[in-house]
Design an enzyme around this catalytic site. Structure first.
Site, PDB file in Angstrom:
ATOM      1  N   GLU A 131       5.745  -7.210 -37.064  1.00 26.41           N
ATOM      2  CA  GLU A 131       4.644  -6.264 -37.174  1.00 26.41           C
ATOM      3  C   GLU A 131       4.737  -5.342 -38.390  1.00 26.41           C
ATOM      4  OE1 GLU A 131       1.962  -6.131 -35.445  1.00 26.41           O
ATOM      5  OE2 GLU A 131       2.433  -7.486 -33.784  1.00 26.41           O
ATOM      6  N   SER A 412      -2.900   0.142  31.963  1.00 25.04           N
ATOM      7  CA  SER A 412      -1.651   0.384  32.692  1.00 25.04           C
ATOM      8  C   SER A 412      -0.526   0.876  31.800  1.00 25.04           C
ATOM      9  CB  SER A 412      -1.213  -0.902  33.400  1.00 25.04           C
ATOM     10  OG  SER A 412      -2.171  -1.283  34.367  1.00 25.04           O
TER      11      SER A 412
END
Length: 714
Positions: A131, A412
């Site tokens: 780069e 229950s």
């Protein structure tokens, strides 16, 4: 005298006066010129000079003003470079389980900051080589590099090298938009120059490596290394580092397929530049070129426990905001046990599949069986921390958390709270209540509760009634305890939902969340302590500073003795009653099933000495699960599957027996002491509450005869 002699063109003067004569002529000529025209000519040139001087000064002032304005225009939005020196790239938030295993990540840009000091030189020099090879020499701008890139790209017939320096790319990604405008490029150049003057070169390179986009959702070299190769950046090989270094130029092109010709050429170009710049040797180059690479990482956000992580996300958003969640790199440590969580999710998946197969021919309504929902919550009995949580069958399809937010009739599964209230009022596990018909009438209705079997069983101990889930005994017990007392007791046990003020609460008419009910059950194996449930242990910022920390807390709601007796009674529900499926675990466990009218909701809440786990099954819009889809059939198998997976490799533990308890051999027909083992059971009592009288045969016979005379037993 001739004619021409008569002509006298000039007057004669003596020779010695010639010079004086000429001078007089010169003077006479000069005196004859008018003075005004000479002065006008001089003024004209002065005016011209002044005009050009004015123009020069005007252009200078205008140029200076324009330049100043341009400088102001391009610099007014530049960042404060004092802040830039301390700038830290945004970072992902990570979520961990109780063993510090990573279970989730939150980010909008996946970025994991890394120090350049932790990287091998070839990792960051790969980017420099391809780069910006003169990065360490130029002052942020490289005009030679721009020219070189132009000829390189011209020879290749495509863009293989960029002209912008690393510093320019950093300036663009950090502070500018990607728009292609001259003004943006000028601002970029000014930024690059100022950055280069403000920061050390290695700091600039570190910011670049943490900021740049590599593709596949990865921002920064560390995230890229994990996304592509499932490793940290400091573990990258030369070849891997070169491949990643080539991607920022065109992430969408080069990161799509690393084996494509385009990506391979880019890869080789980076390696060549590294060799040319002496970043690597010729032999390292040859090895890197021949190394076979493959993608082993993933670019998706890690989310191993979706419903849990959504709870975490909402907490952080509410307390710290979205910026902190997605950019500040928080570390969130939860109480979740990842193996248990994965076991819970698999148990839910399997339970959903088995239910769907049972009803492949459809249900007596329009809702397809695939829409059934299951939820699971598992709690650590020692501190109330959440071990596992699943809020539904598919987080992708529905983010609604049925473990915490859904209120459903408990059936229950609510009965143990009534029985615990009975123990606190002086009843014992051996107390006898006659299971026989009972009718409640009012002006509005007549209510005649029945057992699930539609039979009556006569004299029944509380232990047997709970184990076999006898409705009538539970209703009669509630009537004896009193609705106001029972309501207050149930609320003390952690039930915050509205409780009906009638006897129907004995049969589970109250709608509760799975979290409420599971938390209440956990008080039994916890020695009577009600824990404040918590999911997040600690939140830290990226530097390890603790932002919040949760310490376990609890309050005693029942005595350790009553808690153990309830545990023992619920063990009977597993060994001899409706929770029989849990016997498959072959270790001490206790629990209770729950079913509602028309099989709309199915529950199983149970516990071991270590954890308490609740499972619920039903449809989001209440409707029947199908015939015989009870808690034992639709919920208990999921509970057992999860608990089996949880206990793999763990030692067997027994419930702790507190002091001041005694065990006696009891006649289950009378609740009195038994003379022999025949037909008798061992029962546990708080010391001083155990029976002192012995049962006699005649008494048992009288009870049986009375029960038959009342029409029971059929």
């Amino acid at each position: 005298m001739t004619d021409h002699d008569d002509k006298q063109p000039y007057s004669t003067v003596p020779a010695q006066d010639a010079d004086a004569f000429l001078n007089s002529l010169q003077k006479s000529d000069d005196d004859s010129k008018p003075e005004k025209p000479r002065r006008a000519k001089a003024s004209k040139w002065k005016l011209v000079g002044r005009f050009f001087l004015f123009l020069f000064l005007s252009f200078f002032v205008f140029g200076a003003g324009a330049g100043s304005y341009a400088l102001y225009f391009f610099t007014k939005s530049l960042p404060d470079f004092a802040e830039l020196e301390s700038f830290r790239p945004g970072s992902i938030t990570r979520v961990y389980d109780r063993n510090d295993e990573l279970i989730a990540e939150f980010f909008q840009e996946k970025r994991i900051p890394v120090s350049i000091e932790d990287l091998p030189p070839y990792v960051y020099m790969a980017s420099v080589a391809v780069e910006d090879s003169t990065f360490f020499e130029h002052a942020g701008l490289d005009f030679q590099g721009i020219t070189r890139a132009f000829y390189t790209n011209l020879q290749a017939g495509r863009v293989v090298e960029g002209g912008s320096t690393i510093t320019q790319q950093l300036a663009k990604t950090m502070f500018l938009t990607p728009e292609r405008k001259l003004t943006r490029k000028i601002r970029e150049a000014m930024l690059a120059y100022k950055i280069d003057k403000s920061l050390d070169k290695m700091r600039i390179l570190e910011l670049y490596l943490n900021q740049i986009y590599y593709g596949r959702g990865a921002y920064g070299i560390e995230a890229a290394a994990q996304n592509f190769f499932n490793k940290s950046a400091h573990e990258l090989s030369i070849s891997e580092a070169a491949l990643l270094a080539g991607m920022p130029q065109a992430p969408s092109r080069y990161s799509r397929d690393i084996h494509s010709t385009m990506t391979r050429n880019r890869h080789l170009h980076v390696l060549s530049r590294m060799r040319e710049d002496l970043v690597i040797t010729a032999s390292q180059y040859d090895s890197a070129v021949n190394e076979q690479l493959s993608i082993t990482g993933t670019h998706r956000q890690l989310n191993l426990a979706p419903y849990v992580n959504e709870m975490v996300r909402n907490h952080v958003l509410e307390r710290y905001g979205s910026d902190a969640l997605y950019h500040h790199g928080l570390n969130i440590y939860t109480t979740i046990d990842l193996p248990a969580q994965l076991a819970a999710q698999e148990a839910i998946r399997k339970g959903h599949e088995e239910y769907t197969q049972r009803h492949a021919n459809g249900l007596p309504h329009d809702t397809p069986p695939e829409d059934v929902q299951l939820a699971l919550l598992s709690i650590d009995n020692h501190d109330g921390s959440i071990v596992a949580l699943v809020g539904g069958t598919s987080f992708h399809a529905s983010q609604f958390n049925r473990a915490t937010a859904s209120l459903r009739q408990s059936g229950s599964a609510f009965k143990p709270l009534i029985f615990a209230a009975g123990l606190s009022r002086g009843f014992t596990a051996a107390s006898i209540i006659i299971d026989s018909p009972i009718i409640f009438a009012s002006e509005e209705l007549v209510w005649k509760p029945e057992n699930y079997s539609e039979r009556f069983y006569g004299p029944t101990t509380l232990r047997e009634a709970l184990a076999m889930s006898r409705n009538i005994v539970t209703v009669k017990l509630l009537r004896e305890v009193g609705i106001p007392y029972a309501t207050e007791f149930i609320q003390k046990m952690g039930i915050s939902s509205t409780i009906s003020q009638d006897l129907s609460i004995a049969l589970g008419s109250t709608s509760v969340s799975l979290l409420e009910l599971t938390r209440a059950y956990a008080a039994f194996p916890s020695g009577g302590k009600l824990h404040d449930l918590f999911l997040i242990r600690r939140v830290e910022d990226r530097d390890g500073n603790v932002l919040e920390e949760r310490a376990p807390s609890s309050v005693r709601v029942i005595s350790p003795q009553d808690a153990y007796i309830m545990t023992s009674m619920l063990e009977s529900a597993v060994q001899d009653g409706t929770g029989f499926r849990a016997k498959r675990l072959n270790r001490p466990v206790a629990g209770k099933t729950g079913s509602t009218n028309n099989f709309v909701d199915a529950w199983f809440i149970g516990f071991s000495p270590e954890i308490t786990t609740g499972v619920w099954t039903g449809f989001d819009s209440p409707r029947t699960l199908g015939n015989q889809e009870t808690g034992s059939r639709a919920a208990a198998p999921v509970w057992v599957d999860y608990m089996e997976r949880y206990f793999v490799g763990k030692p067997v533990r027994n419930f702790t027996v507190p002091e001041d308890l005694v065990f006696r051999l009891v006649d289950p027909k009378t609740g009195k002491l038994a003379h022999s083992r025949e037909g008798a059971v061992y029962e546990v009592f708080i010391a001083g509450t155990e029976p002192t009288e012995y049962s006699v045969r005649s008494e048992r016979q009288n009870i049986d005869e009375m029960y038959r005379l009342r029409g029971g037993g059929q």
